[in-house]
Design an enzyme around this catalytic site. Structure first.
Site, PDB file in Angstrom:
ATOM      1  N   SER A  92      25.072   9.562  49.390  1.00 34.94           N
ATOM      2  CA  SER A  92      25.275  10.621  50.373  1.00 34.94           C
ATOM      3  C   SER A  92      26.510  11.475  50.044  1.00 34.94           C
ATOM      4  O   SER A  92      26.677  11.930  48.915  1.00 34.94           O
ATOM      5  CB  SER A  92      25.360  10.008  51.772  1.00 34.94           C
ATOM      6  OG  SER A  92      25.111  10.974  52.764  1.00 34.94           O
ATOM      7  N   ASP A 420      18.136  11.023  51.390  1.00 34.09           N
ATOM      8  CA  ASP A 420      19.481  10.457  51.351  1.00 34.09           C
ATOM      9  C   ASP A 420      19.467   8.942  51.568  1.00 34.09           C
ATOM     10  O   ASP A 420      18.953   8.449  52.573  1.00 34.09           O
ATOM     11  CB  ASP A 420      20.288  11.139  52.461  1.00 34.09           C
ATOM     12  CG  ASP A 420      21.765  10.912  52.373  1.00 34.09           C
ATOM     13  OD1 ASP A 420      22.167   9.795  52.009  1.00 34.09           O
ATOM     14  OD2 ASP A 420      22.522  11.848  52.677  1.00 34.09           O
TER      15      ASP A 420
END
Length: 565
Positions: A92, A420
């Site tokens: 992320s 993600d």
């Protein structure tokens, strides 16, 4: 010549193996020499063939994680700990920091300088709207266009003030020279991330991209290309770092937050004469027809948004659609029919109705004579379709019909969607726990919002499910969610030692943990110089406070019988 052809042939195939790639093995061999010298500098002599593999993990957390990781790396360098690290794993927001560093072959030596440059660019840099426009319009020509393309070039690019058009495969040199730790990034399969199976976790390195749980990899330069039956059948242009930064880092909020961010950026992109940015000259002659087309698409999207907001605003959007399509009796009737059944329709019916309305709007407005308008119309159509279907990270599946992989959940699909990895474990444990990497010590810097132990809890469940050795965790050690300490050490037999370091804790910000969490929320997209300095100070102080504990664990591992065996 023959060996070169063999190498090229292998690169054009899916590699089915649990072994590390040739490139990673070469990088690790070079790095061991540096790590040995780093350990010597710390007063921990060690033969090169007994150098332990140490991994540093950086969790997700949007810009907070990116900025904090810069501070963490600077401080690890200050205490001569960075040269002892073999692997750096990021997910992320942390990937935004790490991927920016690896463009420099000597970044670990220059981390203090690079931290100042990159953080200054976040505040003072200029995003390049023309380059972003060109990139996203080029992306619409691909049948795998998704919200990730728009998010990458218009949101992440603007947040970082940098559109990095280099490629991940070009970062190989930064690893093979041994000067820097080996980087591992991650994404997860959109269809399975909530339940997590062997095919969920995808890892990205400068040499290969693949699924460690299945032992299936392709050359990094082929990510996005078309594979079938384990063979490359159509080479596509390699995805650039800016795109990958968007792919790796899109979990910066709820679905509603993401919707608002993307639609806001889309509206600003098409709005004429913004005071803070140059006008898009290609749209200066846009006519009412084009504006009405945009308004129609926006109303359909607002219906979706109003649904997530408990139905508020639906009547206003239906009124708008009826006024736009009032000259077409057939389309007006369609709007009225959908309106009448809207409150009682289930989610699947509403999804179908979104697309029916968009198709009606698209058909009603027909073609545009100007080529530029046509191009932007394609962008509108594709982007709004992706918003309505919530389409992220679509890419050609390199495991499509791949022999040697008994996993129909993936091998039956020509296209997969990657998102993600912060939505699952939010730390790169699945990659560094891969047995072939032989990691003995994991130093986890947790930049998460909320529960600072969630990455540990999720990893414990993951390891139980797949029989992966992990230290036994006493739940009593994970109770201080709102007032964590700065360092937790978990040891276990036949498992790596884990040092877990929450960013905001009762040592570096005593009595102010809640204040720091609120000020530096994951949703925060813009930072001032003062805020960056405050966040960097917290991250650096944390490393300074725990560096002696890290040093003692390295000493223990180097001298432990299990390591020497």
């Amino acid at each position: 010549m023959e060996s070169s052809q063999t190498e090229q042939q292998q690169k054009a195939e899916v590699r089915i193996s649990k072994a590390l790639s040739v490139g990673e093995n070469a990088a690790i061999a070079s790095r061991k020499e540096v790590v040995k010298k780093g350990l010597d500098k710390l007063g921990i002599p060690c033969d090169v063939d007994k150098v332990p593999n140490i991994a540093v993990l950086a969790s997700g957390g949007g810009s907070r994680a990116m900025i904090a990781l810069y501070g963490t790396l600077v401080e690890l360098k200050k205490y001569n700990l960075l040269d002892s690290v073999m692997y750096l794993g990021a997910v992320s927001g942390s990937t935004w920091c790490l991927s920016a560093l690896y463009k420099d072959n000597d970044w670990a030596e220059k981390i203090e300088i690079l931290e100042k440059q990159h953080c200054a660019n976040i505040v003072h840099g200029q995003w390049e709207v023309k380059k972003a426009t060109e990139a996203v319009l080029e992306a619409t020509e691909d049948n795998c266009y998704s919200l990730t393309d728009f998010w990458s070039y218009f949101l992440v690019h603007k947040l970082l003030n940098q559109l990095d058009q280099t490629e991940l495969s070009a970062h190989g040199e930064s690893c093979e020279n041994g000067r820097n730790p080996y980087p591992i990034y991650a994404a997860v399969d959109k269809e399975s991330y909530l339940k997590h199976h062997e095919g969920t976790w995808f890892e990205f390195t400068p040499h290969e991209i693949g699924i460690p749980g299945l032992g299936a990899y392709i050359d990094t330069s082929h990510f996005g290309s078309v594979f079938e039956n384990g063979q490359l059948v159509e080479k596509r242009k390699e995805k650039n770092i800016c795109y990958l930064q968007g792919l790796w880092g899109s979990a910066v909020g709820s679905e509603e937050e993401l919707l608002n961010n993307v639609t806001g950026a889309l509206q600003n992109f098409l709005k004429r004469g913004r005071p803070e940015e140059p006008s898009l000259t290609d749209l200066e002659q846009e006519d009412q027809k084009f504006k009405s087309l945009l308004g129609g698409y926006q109303s359909v999207l607002d219906l979706k948004l109003s649904e997530s907001l408990d139905g508020k605003g639906a009547d206003e959007q239906f009124d708008h659609l009826e006024s736009i399509l009032e000259d077409s009796s057939q389309n007006s009737e369609l709007v009225r029919q959908i309106r009448q059944t809207w409150s009682s329709a289930d989610a699947e019916t509403r999804k179908e109705n979104y697309m029916r309305l968009c198709q009606a709007i698209d058909t009603y407005f027909g073609d545009f004579p100007d080529h530029t308008q046509q191009v932007f119309r394609t962008l509108l159509r594709k982007t709004f379709s992706c918003l309505l279907n919530w389409t992220w990270g679509t890419t050609h599946n390199f495991l499509y019909r791949c022999p040697g992989v008994e996993f129909p959940e993936l091998t039956s699909k020509p296209i997969v969607s990657l998102i993600d990895a912060g939505l699952t474990i939010n730390a790169g444990y699945p990659s560094v726990l891969f047995p072939e990497r032989q990691v003995k010590l994991i130093i986890s810097f947790d930049y998460s919002a909320g529960d600072p132990f969630l990455t540990i809890k999720n990893t414990v469940e993951y390891c139980k499910a797949y029989g992966i050795p992990f230290p036994r965790i006493d739940e009593r050690d994970l109770q201080d969610i709102d007032n964590p300490s700065d360092c937790y050490i978990f040891r276990g037999e036949n498992a790596p030692t884990v040092i877990h370091c929450p960013l905001f804790n009762n040592v570096n910000c005593p009595g102010k943990i809640a204040e720091y969490r609120e000020q530096f929320s994951t949703f925060k997209m813009n930072y001032s110089e003062e805020e960056i300095d405050k966040l960097l100070t917290a991250a650096k102080t944390n490393v300074a406070n725990v560096q002696q504990k890290i040093l003692k664990e390295i000493e223990r591992i180097v001298g432990s019988p299990s390591h020497e065996a």
